[in-house]
Structure formats: structure tokens, C-alpha cells
Scaffold this active site. Sequence first.
Site, PDB file in Angstrom:
ATOM      1  CG  ASN A  80      10.990  78.381  64.533  1.00  0.00           C
ATOM      2  OD1 ASN A  80      11.709  77.402  64.358  1.00  0.00           O
ATOM      3  ND2 ASN A  80      11.210  79.261  65.508  1.00  0.00           N
ATOM      4  CD1 TRP A  81       7.762  73.220  61.340  1.00  0.00           C
ATOM      5  CD2 TRP A  81       8.761  71.266  60.872  1.00  0.00           C
ATOM      6  NE1 TRP A  81       7.115  72.659  60.272  1.00  0.00           N
ATOM      7  CE2 TRP A  81       7.708  71.456  59.961  1.00  0.00           C
ATOM      8  CE3 TRP A  81       9.534  70.115  60.759  1.00  0.00           C
ATOM      9  CZ2 TRP A  81       7.397  70.527  58.966  1.00  0.00           C
ATOM     10  CZ3 TRP A  81       9.247  69.190  59.762  1.00  0.00           C
ATOM     11  CH2 TRP A  81       8.175  69.400  58.883  1.00  0.00           C
ATOM     12  CE  LYS A  82       9.649  78.057  68.499  1.00  0.00           C
ATOM     13  NZ  LYS A  82       9.125  78.709  69.688  1.00  0.00           N
ATOM     14  CG  HIS A 110      13.741  82.108  67.613  1.00  0.00           C
ATOM     15  ND1 HIS A 110      13.547  81.720  68.919  1.00  0.00           N
ATOM     16  CD2 HIS A 110      12.533  82.111  67.029  1.00  0.00           C
ATOM     17  CE1 HIS A 110      12.256  81.488  69.095  1.00  0.00           C
ATOM     18  NE2 HIS A 110      11.613  81.720  67.970  1.00  0.00           N
ATOM     19  CD  GLU A 130      12.341  79.016  71.339  1.00  0.00           C
ATOM     20  OE1 GLU A 130      12.682  78.302  70.385  1.00  0.00           O
ATOM     21  OE2 GLU A 130      11.143  79.170  71.670  1.00  0.00           O
ATOM     22  CD  GLU A 178       9.170  85.185  66.514  1.00  0.00           C
ATOM     23  OE1 GLU A 178       8.248  84.474  66.122  1.00  0.00           O
ATOM     24  OE2 GLU A 178      10.226  84.720  66.982  1.00  0.00           O
ATOM     25  N   GLY A 214       5.928  80.982  72.729  1.00  0.00           N
ATOM     26  CA  GLY A 214       6.055  79.685  73.394  1.00  0.00           C
ATOM     27  C   GLY A 214       4.960  79.358  74.398  1.00  0.00           C
ATOM     28  CB  SER A 242       0.982  83.017  71.050  1.00  0.00           C
ATOM     29  OG  SER A 242       1.805  82.613  72.107  1.00  0.00           O
ATOM     30  N   GLY A 295       5.187  79.208  65.370  1.00  0.00           N
ATOM     31  CA  GLY A 295       5.898  78.150  66.078  1.00  0.00           C
ATOM     32  C   GLY A 295       5.023  76.928  66.275  1.00  0.00           C
TER      33      GLY A 295
END
Length: 255
Positions: free
Chosen positions: A9-11, A96, A98, A166, A172, A214, A235
Site C-alpha cells: 500500500n503505497w498510499k 483502510h 485512513e 490492521e 503508520g 508496521s 505500508g
Amino acid sequence: MAKKLIVANWKMNPETPREAKEILTPVKKIAQNLKRVTTVLCPPALFLPLAVGAKPSEKVAVGGQDCFGEISGAYTGKISPTQLYYAGARYLILGHSESRAAGDTDAAINHKLRLALKAGLKVILCIGEHQRDEAGQYLQFIKQQLEEDLKNVQRKFANQLIVAYEPVWAIGIAASGPDNPESFHHQSIYIRKIVASFLGKEAAMDLPILYGGSVTSKTAEAFLKAGEADGLLVGRASLDPAEFGKILKIAEAVK
Ligand code: PGA
């Protein structure tokens, strides 16, 4: 044994196509040579064509990070699940933490999820509690997320579903660190039990359950081995090709 599913997940990274290529080239090279791993790269939607490349590959698939809950229409700035599919995505991250923090509700996630399944995408549904409490309220929270996000999903689509557990507190830069593999293992049994209650036992047993939060090359093996995770959602570590390459090789070696 089923292949491990390692999802990047490159965000909203990186900033430039050139940097995206600098990650893609080495990662794809490693991923192409693995027999027991399916790698899924989820870059920002703009970089999907770059990630798909000239030849779509089964070993290295690409995915979206979210979508809008309509197929087409007057929705400025939005991207539909079918558009993602035709851009070459075969997977889609939904729910997700976020996106949830930015306003995504369980009802909206459920609507998008059912559209995405119909569009032919495999959905990686992210769930997880904000905090653990002694009284075990967090278990009820996870149950509710699953029930609401997967509401009215037809059993025929069960093989397009993936769940990523998650815990929000493990995700993060601000995270207190990853969960531990034993706790993940318990959570995945619990998740299967809930999913079995509405999608049936067989679908629940076949459901790939990933761990995310993480993950690094230092923790990947423990989650895959002791935690019996079917894969990982990575991530920050997925933006570093050397580090992500290590995680892929670890997944290939896990027996
Ligand atoms: P992280 O992110 O690996 O940077 O904690 C995981 C995720 O948000 O999916």
C-alpha cells in the site's frame, strides 16, 4: 499450500513517476521469480498504468487504494471500480483506516465493496480496532465492522474477498509498533468465525486473512509463520524496494 499474498500500500507516495519506476523495477524483478507469493502493488491510481506495464502478470498484480460508490456519472474527482479494473487493477483496498478517518462509513464501504466485486475486483477489506480494552469491547467493534461491511454480499463472490486485519494503533508513523503474531492468530480465528456466520464455513475457511500495521522484514516471518497469516499488507516498508524485496523473499521461504 496457498500462495502468500503480499500487498504493497503505497498510499499517496511517491511524488513523481520517476520515483515510482525506481520502486517498481526492482520489486517486479524479485516478485516475478517467486513461486509461492502473489505480489499486489497498490500505487496511487495515476501510477496504475506504470505499475501494470506492458504485460499484465499473475505473479505481480496491481490494485487500487479506494474507489467511489458509482460506476460512472457526474462525480467530480472520483474514480469508479470499473475504471480501476479497465486500468489494469485486479485488487482493491477498501475500508483502510485512513479512508475511514477521512469520512468513509461502513455503509459506504459496503456499497463500494459490492460494486467492486461485480466489477471483477478482488477486495482487500481492512478492519481493525482503534484500541484494545480489557473488557474486550474491541472484539464487538471488529464483529460490527465485518457484519456491516460485508452485508448482503452474495456467496458467489466469496472467492473475491480478502480481509486485512490492521489494528489502527499499529498503523503508520505514530504507531506503537506491530501487533504480535499470537494475538493476530487469535483475531484471524475470530474473523473466520464471524464470516462463517453469514458467508458459510467453507468460504470462511478459504478466506485469505492478511496482517497489516508496521510490518517490516524483521516482523514479516513471525506473522506468516507463528501468526499463520495468509499474507501481509505493507505500508511504509513497501516504498523501500530493498526492504520490500526482503519481505517478499521471506514470504517465499515460509513453509
Ligand atoms: P504501515 O501501514 O505498514 O506503514 O504501518 C500499513 C497500512 O496502513 O496499510
